[in-house]
Design a protein around this motif. Structure first.
Motif: not given
Length: 732
Positions: A508-520
């Motif tokens: 599962v990958v979370e992608w916050d485009k506004s803050q350019e944050k990724l979490n896998c």
């Protein structure tokens, strides 16, 4: 002295006319008297009133009072100072509340040591400024006062001791090993004044613990102190030597040795001394993360010395210990370990881990096992799902074989003795320097080979070191084997399910485009420090074709050793790394040519020094129009050897003379390149067959001396060991 309560400490002999305000005041007086005479004290006994529950009787004695009582078949007998001494002071409480001396025995059956009184445990918590001899010694020490303050951050060391025997153990060494070790450490320090070592002595002047670190280790720590692993793999019954290593990792994924220690036990006192000593040697700079075993004494010591540092457990140690602790599962053991790994590594959320954990422990009926319970209580220290904000720089792996900690295994075996280790130490360090120099050289002179048209691969090809780029390259290529499916989209982040066909796993990958944050959920970035294939495919499918700068750690780049941050913008990162690489290539060519003679070394050294001053001036002033002036070069010898050979000229050396030196005859086969010629330097860089490790021993910003560190002592109690010899009867 008149009769009445004693309100201040006076070094006088106890007598019957004395009175004290309290039980503690009486003991404080006797302790001060003992310190002036040269013996240690102990609270022998005390008695309370059955009615009021207050103290009414107490007896204080010399530390050698009474006789040692211990079973004759004890496996590990503890040292005891008791030799039948009768010296003591017996006090009782009057109805008025004051205390008086009921009896006093002055005579001792042993030698008194007034000049060494501060070594006794009972006198180590006393203000060191009250002891003139100790104050003079501290005044003469050349250690920076800031470093000394590191030992004053802890209130009372005794609060961390669980047993009165914590400080009495000593190293079990072969005959003559103690003196051999001290000689070795003093010789290392005489060769390099930046070499640091400290010893901990018990009350019988026997070695308790020893710590040492070379100057290169201190210098490396200043660059790569984000994560430090305390490796206790060799501290077990399987090994002959109780060795502890402080290990880090450099930008080429190579192990760095931040210190070595020999310790006698795993008590809080020992770990406290070890952590404080290491902290002092590292210039009072704490790491961001400490990786250490799941050990209660270790946890207490780290919490006391480094209250703001994150203490985590090595995953490989947890898995290894689980296999040993639960071996009673017999036929179910392999099945348990498989499910155990899955619940730890495969959980994507706190809730999922909790569900899997309780199902696992109930299925195998291990819920009530004490070690399993303690492991769950400490879950935030080792379970990846709870460590989203922690970076381990590759030091925490699933198996020890994958970790850089295992690099020392080829030097230390079960039967390796202390002498063998010390004799190998120089070779070990030299091997490490040579490996690091080769990695630096290869990273500068071997252009990375692109294996795909991936923009991510191209983006970091000239930024990452060769070793990190090759590992990232595998992830970039592996993204082709991943299938992406959007699972949820909210105002905070977009959730993707990623099927990894190569590993047959779902992430599962979370992608916050506004803050350019990724979490896998695979936690690759947290554990290894670079993005995984699952996040790369998410970026690609989201129309992002460059890695956000926050996910390119400077510690993994060719500019990792730069004193300044490489910047936030990717263009700035790439530009600075390119300039850094180019200057490094030129510097290596200059170093090879300059090392051919003392004359050329002098010229190269002063040229570098002058260029450094010019660059510093340019960067500080911001006036880019300033041009370096090479018309006048001031010779500044590079080291003492050069200083003796070529000296300091009284007049500046002008260009014509320097030019004539360049035309001097040279050895057959020597190579000369124009350092300022771009084309020649790039070609010549690939021809260089060898590069030697830089000598960093004389470049540290602080002056550290070899010191003996006394158990439980305040920060000032360090003694130079250059002329120290332990008494023969004290050596193991």
């Amino acid at each position: 002295m008149e009769s009445g309560p004693v309100t201040s400490v006076e070094v006088v002999e106890p007598h019957g006319a004395m009175e004290f305000e309290s039980h503690d005041a009486a003991y404080s007086f006797y302790r001060d008297y003992a310190r002036s005479m040269g013996f240690g004290t102990a609270k022998l006994s005390s008695r309370r009133s059955r009615a009021s529950k207050e103290f009414i009787d107490a007896k204080f004695s010399c530390i050698r009072y009474g006789n040692k009582q211990q079973s004759s078949d004890a496996i590990n007998p503890r040292p005891s100072p008791k030799i039948g001494c009768k010296a003591s002071m017996h006090v009782k409480r009057r109805p008025s509340g004051n205390w008086y001396i009921y009896s006093f025995v002055k005579e001792h059956n042993h030698e008194l040591l007034p000049t060494q009184a501060h070594l006794f445990r009972s006198h180590r918590d006393v203000d060191p400024m009250k002891n003139d001899a100790r104050a003079r010694r501290r005044k003469n020490m050349s250690l920076d006062s800031k470093l000394l303050n590191s030992y004053q951050n802890i209130d009372n060391l005794e609060n961390y001791f669980r047993s009165p025997h914590d400080k009495g153990c000593s190293l079990v060494l072969d005959s003559g090993d103690a003196q051999f070790m001290l000689d070795f450490l003093m010789n290392m320090q005489s060769e390099n004044p930046k070499f640091f070592y400290a010893v901990d002595l018990n009350e019988e002047n026997r070695l308790r613990s020893v710590f040492w670190v070379d100057a290169k280790g201190v210098e490396d720590y200043s660059k790569f102190r984000d994560v430090v692993s305390v490796d206790m793999s060799y501290f077990s019954d399987q090994y002959k030597m109780p060795l502890v290593l402080f290990v880090g990792v450099n930008h080429h994924i190579q192990p760095l040795l931040f210190g070595c220690a020999l310790i006698p036990d795993d008590t809080v006192y020992t770990f406290f001394w070890l952590m404080q000593t290491w902290f002092l040697a590292m210039g009072d700079h704490a790491p961001q993360v400490i990786l250490a075993d799941q050990h209660e004494s270790m946890k207490s010591a780290i919490a006391a010395v480094f209250p703001n540092v994150r203490h985590c457990f090595n995953l490989w140690h947890v898995f290894d210990k689980a296999a040993r602790q639960l071996k009673h599962l017999s036929l179910w053991h392999d099945k348990f370990m498989k499910k155990f790994r899955k619940s730890v590594l495969g959980s994507c959320s706190d809730e999922q881990f909790e569900k899997r954990w309780w199902k696992l422990v109930d299925s195998f009926n291990v819920r009530e096992v004490e070690w399993v319970k303690s492991l769950y209580e400490d879950r935030t220290c080792w379970v990846p799902v709870f460590l989203k904000d922690v970076s381990f720089a590759g030091l925490s792996t699933v198996s020890r074989g994958e970790s850089v900690n295992s690099w020392f295994d080829k030097y230390v075996h079960k039967e390796t003795s202390l002498r063998e280790l010390l004799e190998k130490y120089k070779a070990v360090i030299e091997d490490r320097y040579e490996d690091e120099a080769k990695a630096v050289f290869d990273s500068w002179h071997e252009a990375p080979v692109l294996k795909s048209p991936s923009p991510f691969e191209k983006q970091v090809s000239n930024v990452y070191t060769r070793e990190i780029f090759q590992k990232f390259q595998i992830e970039a290529l592996g993204a082709a084997a991943c299938h992406l499916k959007k699972n949820d989209d909210n105002e905070n982040a977009t959730i993707y399910n990623v099927k990894d066909f190569e590993g047959d796993q779902n992430h599962v990958v979370e992608w916050d485009k506004s803050q350019e944050k990724l979490n896998c959920s695979c936690r690759a970035f947290q554990f290894r420090g670079y993005l995984c294939r699952h996040t790369i495919i998410v970026l690609q499918m989201s129309g992002i074709f460059s890695i956000p700068s926050r996910y390119i750690l400077q510690r993994w780049t060719n500019a990792a050793l730069s004193r300044h941050a490489i910047g936030e913008k990717m263009e700035e990162v790439q530009s600075k790394v390119r300039r850094y690489n180019d200057l490094c290539r030129r510097a290596i060519i200059l170093a090879e040519e300059g090392s051919l003679s003392q004359e050329s070394c002098c010229y190269a050294s002063c040229t570098i020094d002058d260029a450094h001053k010019q660059c510093t001036s340019l960067n500080n002033s911001g006036k880019n129009e300033m041009q370096p002036d090479y018309s006048v070069i001031h010779v500044i010898p590079c080291n003492e050897e050069v200083n003796r050979s070529c000296g300091r000229p009284k007049e500046p050396i002008s260009d014509p003379k320097l030019a004539s030196r360049r035309k001097a005859p040279r050895k057959a086969g020597s190579r000369r390149e124009n350092v300022l010629d771009d084309n020649q330097s790039s070609k010549k860089g690939k021809e260089i067959s060898e590069v030697r490790p830089a000598h960093l021993h004389n470049t540290l910003p602080m002056q550290l001396h070899n010191m003996a560190m006394l158990p439980g002592a305040p920060s000032s109690q360090f003694y130079n060991l250059a002329t120290m010899q332990l008494p023969e009867n004290s050596l193991p």
